[in-house]
Scaffold this motif. Structure first.
Motif, PDB file in Angstrom:
ATOM      1  N   ASN A 182       0.828  -1.218   0.000  1.00  0.00           N
ATOM      2  CA  ASN A 182       0.000   0.000   0.000  1.00  0.00           C
ATOM      3  C   ASN A 182       0.853   1.256   0.000  1.00  0.00           C
ATOM      4  O   ASN A 182       0.532   2.231  -0.691  1.00  0.00           O
ATOM      5  N   LYS A 183       1.948   1.251   0.747  1.00  0.00           N
ATOM      6  CA  LYS A 183       2.844   2.416   0.763  1.00  0.00           C
ATOM      7  C   LYS A 183       3.475   2.627  -0.605  1.00  0.00           C
ATOM      8  O   LYS A 183       3.599   3.758  -1.064  1.00  0.00           O
ATOM      9  N   ALA A 184       3.886   1.537  -1.242  1.00  0.00           N
ATOM     10  CA  ALA A 184       4.478   1.651  -2.575  1.00  0.00           C
ATOM     11  C   ALA A 184       3.477   2.241  -3.558  1.00  0.00           C
ATOM     12  O   ALA A 184       3.818   3.103  -4.373  1.00  0.00           O
ATOM     13  N   LEU A 185       2.228   1.804  -3.468  1.00  0.00           N
ATOM     14  CA  LEU A 185       1.202   2.349  -4.358  1.00  0.00           C
ATOM     15  C   LEU A 185       0.944   3.822  -4.074  1.00  0.00           C
ATOM     16  O   LEU A 185       0.782   4.634  -4.990  1.00  0.00           O
ATOM     17  N   MET A 186       0.922   4.187  -2.791  1.00  0.00           N
ATOM     18  CA  MET A 186       0.678   5.583  -2.430  1.00  0.00           C
ATOM     19  C   MET A 186       1.798   6.482  -2.943  1.00  0.00           C
ATOM     20  O   MET A 186       1.569   7.629  -3.304  1.00  0.00           O
ATOM     21  N   LEU A 187       3.013   5.962  -2.981  1.00  0.00           N
ATOM     22  CA  LEU A 187       4.139   6.735  -3.477  1.00  0.00           C
ATOM     23  C   LEU A 187       4.196   6.745  -5.006  1.00  0.00           C
ATOM     24  O   LEU A 187       5.015   7.426  -5.591  1.00  0.00           O
ATOM     25  N   GLY A 188       3.338   5.968  -5.615  1.00  0.00           N
ATOM     26  CA  GLY A 188       3.326   5.901  -7.080  1.00  0.00           C
ATOM     27  C   GLY A 188       4.441   5.045  -7.634  1.00  0.00           C
ATOM     28  O   GLY A 188       4.811   5.172  -8.797  1.00  0.00           O
ATOM     29  N   ILE A 189       4.974   4.188  -6.795  1.00  0.00           N
ATOM     30  CA  ILE A 189       6.068   3.325  -7.243  1.00  0.00           C
ATOM     31  C   ILE A 189       5.474   2.018  -7.737  1.00  0.00           C
ATOM     32  O   ILE A 189       4.928   1.258  -6.967  1.00  0.00           O
ATOM     33  N   ILE A 190       5.606   1.790  -9.000  1.00  0.00           N
ATOM     34  CA  ILE A 190       5.124   0.541  -9.585  1.00  0.00           C
ATOM     35  C   ILE A 190       6.324  -0.142 -10.236  1.00  0.00           C
ATOM     36  O   ILE A 190       6.828   0.287 -11.256  1.00  0.00           O
ATOM     37  N   GLY A 191       6.777  -1.218  -9.603  1.00  0.00           N
ATOM     38  CA  GLY A 191       7.995  -1.884 -10.040  1.00  0.00           C
ATOM     39  C   GLY A 191       7.964  -2.393 -11.458  1.00  0.00           C
ATOM     40  O   GLY A 191       8.964  -2.371 -12.149  1.00  0.00           O
ATOM     41  N   SER A 192       6.820  -2.871 -11.896  1.00  0.00           N
ATOM     42  CA  SER A 192       6.772  -3.465 -13.232  1.00  0.00           C
ATOM     43  C   SER A 192       6.920  -2.430 -14.331  1.00  0.00           C
ATOM     44  O   SER A 192       7.108  -2.785 -15.485  1.00  0.00           O
ATOM     45  N   GLY A 199      12.360  -3.964 -17.968  1.00  0.00           N
ATOM     46  CA  GLY A 199      12.763  -5.344 -17.777  1.00  0.00           C
ATOM     47  C   GLY A 199      12.271  -5.998 -16.497  1.00  0.00           C
ATOM     48  O   GLY A 199      12.388  -7.211 -16.338  1.00  0.00           O
ATOM     49  N   ARG A 200      11.725  -5.232 -15.567  1.00  0.00           N
ATOM     50  CA  ARG A 200      11.334  -5.812 -14.280  1.00  0.00           C
ATOM     51  C   ARG A 200      10.145  -6.754 -14.406  1.00  0.00           C
ATOM     52  O   ARG A 200      10.095  -7.786 -13.747  1.00  0.00           O
ATOM     53  N   ALA A 201       9.181  -6.403 -15.248  1.00  0.00           N
ATOM     54  CA  ALA A 201       7.987  -7.250 -15.390  1.00  0.00           C
ATOM     55  C   ALA A 201       8.369  -8.649 -15.869  1.00  0.00           C
ATOM     56  O   ALA A 201       7.903  -9.649 -15.318  1.00  0.00           O
ATOM     57  N   ILE A 202       9.235  -8.725 -16.860  1.00  0.00           N
ATOM     58  CA  ILE A 202       9.665 -10.026 -17.396  1.00  0.00           C
ATOM     59  C   ILE A 202      10.462 -10.785 -16.335  1.00  0.00           C
ATOM     60  O   ILE A 202      10.269 -11.982 -16.146  1.00  0.00           O
ATOM     61  N   ALA A 203      11.347 -10.075 -15.636  1.00  0.00           N
ATOM     62  CA  ALA A 203      12.140 -10.720 -14.582  1.00  0.00           C
ATOM     63  C   ALA A 203      11.224 -11.258 -13.483  1.00  0.00           C
ATOM     64  O   ALA A 203      11.428 -12.370 -12.990  1.00  0.00           O
ATOM     65  N   ALA A 204      10.216 -10.480 -13.106  1.00  0.00           N
ATOM     66  CA  ALA A 204       9.287 -10.915 -12.054  1.00  0.00           C
ATOM     67  C   ALA A 204       8.507 -12.153 -12.488  1.00  0.00           C
ATOM     68  O   ALA A 204       8.274 -13.057 -11.676  1.00  0.00           O
ATOM     69  N   ILE A 205       8.132 -12.215 -13.749  1.00  0.00           N
ATOM     70  CA  ILE A 205       7.424 -13.399 -14.262  1.00  0.00           C
ATOM     71  C   ILE A 205       8.305 -14.631 -14.132  1.00  0.00           C
ATOM     72  O   ILE A 205       7.861 -15.687 -13.670  1.00  0.00           O
ATOM     73  N   HIS A 206       9.575 -14.512 -14.503  1.00  0.00           N
ATOM     74  CA  HIS A 206      10.501 -15.644 -14.379  1.00  0.00           C
ATOM     75  C   HIS A 206      10.680 -16.037 -12.916  1.00  0.00           C
ATOM     76  O   HIS A 206      10.741 -17.231 -12.593  1.00  0.00           O
ATOM     77  N   GLU A 207      10.762 -15.048 -12.041  1.00  0.00           N
ATOM     78  CA  GLU A 207      10.892 -15.335 -10.611  1.00  0.00           C
ATOM     79  C   GLU A 207       9.646 -16.065 -10.100  1.00  0.00           C
ATOM     80  O   GLU A 207       9.750 -17.017  -9.326  1.00  0.00           O
ATOM     81  N   HIS A 208       8.490 -15.643 -10.540  1.00  0.00           N
ATOM     82  CA  HIS A 208       7.238 -16.291 -10.127  1.00  0.00           C
ATOM     83  C   HIS A 208       7.175 -17.722 -10.661  1.00  0.00           C
ATOM     84  O   HIS A 208       6.689 -18.627  -9.968  1.00  0.00           O
ATOM     85  N   TYR A 222      12.570  -5.283  -4.065  1.00  0.00           N
ATOM     86  CA  TYR A 222      13.009  -4.192  -3.191  1.00  0.00           C
ATOM     87  C   TYR A 222      14.061  -3.325  -3.879  1.00  0.00           C
ATOM     88  O   TYR A 222      13.966  -2.097  -3.872  1.00  0.00           O
ATOM     89  N   VAL A 223      15.053  -3.982  -4.476  1.00  0.00           N
ATOM     90  CA  VAL A 223      16.101  -3.240  -5.179  1.00  0.00           C
ATOM     91  C   VAL A 223      15.492  -2.419  -6.305  1.00  0.00           C
ATOM     92  O   VAL A 223      15.844  -1.247  -6.517  1.00  0.00           O
ATOM     93  N   ASN A 224      14.541  -2.998  -6.998  1.00  0.00           N
ATOM     94  CA  ASN A 224      13.892  -2.288  -8.101  1.00  0.00           C
ATOM     95  C   ASN A 224      13.132  -1.058  -7.602  1.00  0.00           C
ATOM     96  O   ASN A 224      13.158  -0.006  -8.223  1.00  0.00           O
ATOM     97  N   LEU A 225      12.466  -1.197  -6.467  1.00  0.00           N
ATOM     98  CA  LEU A 225      11.679  -0.088  -5.928  1.00  0.00           C
ATOM     99  C   LEU A 225      12.547   0.998  -5.289  1.00  0.00           C
ATOM    100  O   LEU A 225      12.242   2.175  -5.379  1.00  0.00           O
ATOM    101  N   THR A 226      13.621   0.586  -4.637  1.00  0.00           N
ATOM    102  CA  THR A 226      14.415   1.553  -3.868  1.00  0.00           C
ATOM    103  C   THR A 226      15.721   1.941  -4.540  1.00  0.00           C
ATOM    104  O   THR A 226      16.291   2.982  -4.219  1.00  0.00           O
ATOM    105  N   GLY A 227      16.200   1.079  -5.425  1.00  0.00           N
ATOM    106  CA  GLY A 227      17.478   1.350  -6.065  1.00  0.00           C
ATOM    107  C   GLY A 227      18.683   0.944  -5.239  1.00  0.00           C
ATOM    108  O   GLY A 227      19.808   1.211  -5.606  1.00  0.00           O
ATOM    109  N   ASN A 228      18.448   0.323  -4.080  1.00  0.00           N
ATOM    110  CA  ASN A 228      19.593  -0.091  -3.280  1.00  0.00           C
ATOM    111  C   ASN A 228      19.286  -1.341  -2.477  1.00  0.00           C
ATOM    112  O   ASN A 228      18.150  -1.703  -2.281  1.00  0.00           O
ATOM    113  N   TYR A 229      20.367  -1.968  -2.039  1.00  0.00           N
ATOM    114  CA  TYR A 229      20.252  -3.155  -1.185  1.00  0.00           C
ATOM    115  C   TYR A 229      21.545  -3.298  -0.415  1.00  0.00           C
ATOM    116  O   TYR A 229      22.629  -3.237  -0.978  1.00  0.00           O
TER     117      TYR A 229
END
Length: 85
Positions: free
Chosen positions: A26-36, A40-49, A76-83
């Motif tokens: 919910n916080k990510a959505l409120m901030l307007g952060i959509i990882g996909s 390339g994140r959407a395809i990577a997430a599909i492979h991870e799933h 997390y890295v995709n949303l924040t840019g760090n890890y």
């Protein structure tokens, strides 16, 4: 929360963890952060799933945990840019 993540969380009936994930989502959505939306994140997430599903089907706990960790960390890295470990 999308159906895939809700299903995974519901399987294990861990309400505390589900509440944490719901809150983060919910916080990510409120901030307007959509990882996909990141390139390339959407395809990577599909492979991870797919890896998560394969691990569940094989009942391979170690592979399942690794796949979940990879998906969470990569998201997390995709949303924040760090890890940092």
């Amino acid at each position: 929360m999308d159906n895939f993540h809700k299903y995974i969380l519901d399987i294990y009936k861990n309400s505390k963890f589900k509440n944490i994930i719901d809150n983060l989502y919910n916080k990510a959505l409120m901030l307007g952060i959509i990882g996909s939306e990141m390139e390339g994140r959407a395809i990577a997430a599909i492979h991870e799933h797919e890896q998560i599903i394969e691990s569940l089907e094989k009942k391979d706990k170690e592979s399942f945990v690794t796949a979940i960790e990879d998906n969470v960390i990569n998201g997390y890295v995709n949303l924040t840019g760090n890890y940092k470990k």
